[in-house]
Design an enzyme around this catalytic site. Structure first.
Site, PDB file in Angstrom:
ATOM      1  N   CYS A  84       0.840  -1.196   0.000  1.00 26.03           N
ATOM      2  CA  CYS A  84       0.000   0.000   0.000  1.00 26.03           C
ATOM      3  C   CYS A  84       0.882   1.255   0.000  1.00 26.03           C
ATOM      4  O   CYS A  84       1.633   1.468  -0.943  1.00 26.03           O
ATOM      5  CB  CYS A  84      -0.993  -0.042   1.163  1.00 26.03           C
ATOM      6  N   HIS A 200      -3.821  -5.014  -0.153  1.00 24.92           N
ATOM      7  CA  HIS A 200      -3.409  -5.545   1.144  1.00 24.92           C
ATOM      8  C   HIS A 200      -3.471  -7.073   1.120  1.00 24.92           C
ATOM      9  O   HIS A 200      -4.544  -7.651   1.322  1.00 24.92           O
ATOM     10  CB  HIS A 200      -4.329  -5.008   2.248  1.00 24.92           C
ATOM     11  N   GLU A 202      -2.514  -9.087   3.310  1.00 23.66           N
ATOM     12  CA  GLU A 202      -2.884  -9.579   4.646  1.00 23.66           C
ATOM     13  C   GLU A 202      -4.385  -9.530   4.883  1.00 23.66           C
ATOM     14  O   GLU A 202      -4.884 -10.114   5.851  1.00 23.66           O
ATOM     15  CB  GLU A 202      -2.146  -8.776   5.727  1.00 23.66           C
TER      16      GLU A 202
END
Length: 218
Positions: A84, A200, A202
């Site tokens: 990001c 992202h 994650e």
């Protein structure tokens, strides 16, 4: 003992480190979180996450001595991942809140996501939510030997939250795009030992975890 080895996450106050750490722990990595630039420079593999504005991210990196650490680490040839805002700061600069210089590890500039689609309709900014990753036009097969290799032949849905996106000056480093209202946005880049993603991983479910695991084996 970790089966995937050690990963160092650089904490400069611009990310929810817990989410990133948990994702790497889930895939079996030995996670180290550090605010120390010397520890970051000595890492086996380094991740630079980030949320928020580009200028704020660069200010935090300089204030904590991390800007030089990232630049020097990138030159070592060891694997580096930007996520990001952690992707954006690797470029030469950004237009967000006026021009702000970046780390210039990658060629290109960070510019606003268009607020109008190809059909003339207004788009919601920031671009938030799930979107498919696409190979860049004319670069089908570019995911081989990259962090995205587990998704080759697919269009995996990943999670985005951003108002600005990198525009690489070198088309050869463009790894993946996403389509937002008919606008092609750079979603991932790769150059030598450096990989950077606007989304992202994650927060991107099994696809994101597979990408992180692939990063750990590069």
């Amino acid at each position: 003992m970790s089966t995937l080895g050690k990963i160092t996450l650089l904490d400069y106050g611009m990310c929810n480190m817990l989410n990133v750490a948990r994702a790497f722990q889930h895939i079996g990595a030995d996670v180290e979180i550090t605010e120390d630039p010397c520890v970051a420079m000595a890492a086996e593999r380094l991740v630079v996450p980030g949320v928020g504005a580009f200028a704020g991210g660069m200010a935090a990196l300089h204030r904590r001595g991390h800007a030089e650490a990232i630049t020097r680490f990138a030159a070592t040839g060891r694997p580096l991942l930007g996520i990001c805002v952690g992707m954006q700061v690797l470029f030469e600069g950004s237009d967000e809140f006026g021009e702000t210089p970046g780390l210039a590890v990658l060629p290109g500039w960070v510019r606003a996501v268009p607020d109008t689609g190809a059909d003339g309709r207004k788009l919601r900014i920031p671009h938030i939510g799930w979107n498919a990753l696409l190979p860049p036009e004319g670069r089908e097969g570019s995911w081989k030997n990259s962090m995205l290799e587990p998704m080759a032949g697919q269009q995996p849905e990943v999670y985005f939250v951003h108002s600005f996106a990198a525009v690489p000056a070198d088309r050869a480093i463009r790894l993946a795009d996403c389509d937002y209202g008919g606008n092609r946005l750079s979603a991932a880049v790769a150059k030598d030992n450096i990989t950077a993603v606007q989304f992202h991983p994650e927060r991107s479910g099994s696809a994101g975890l597979a990408m992180l695991e692939r990063f750990m084996t590069q």
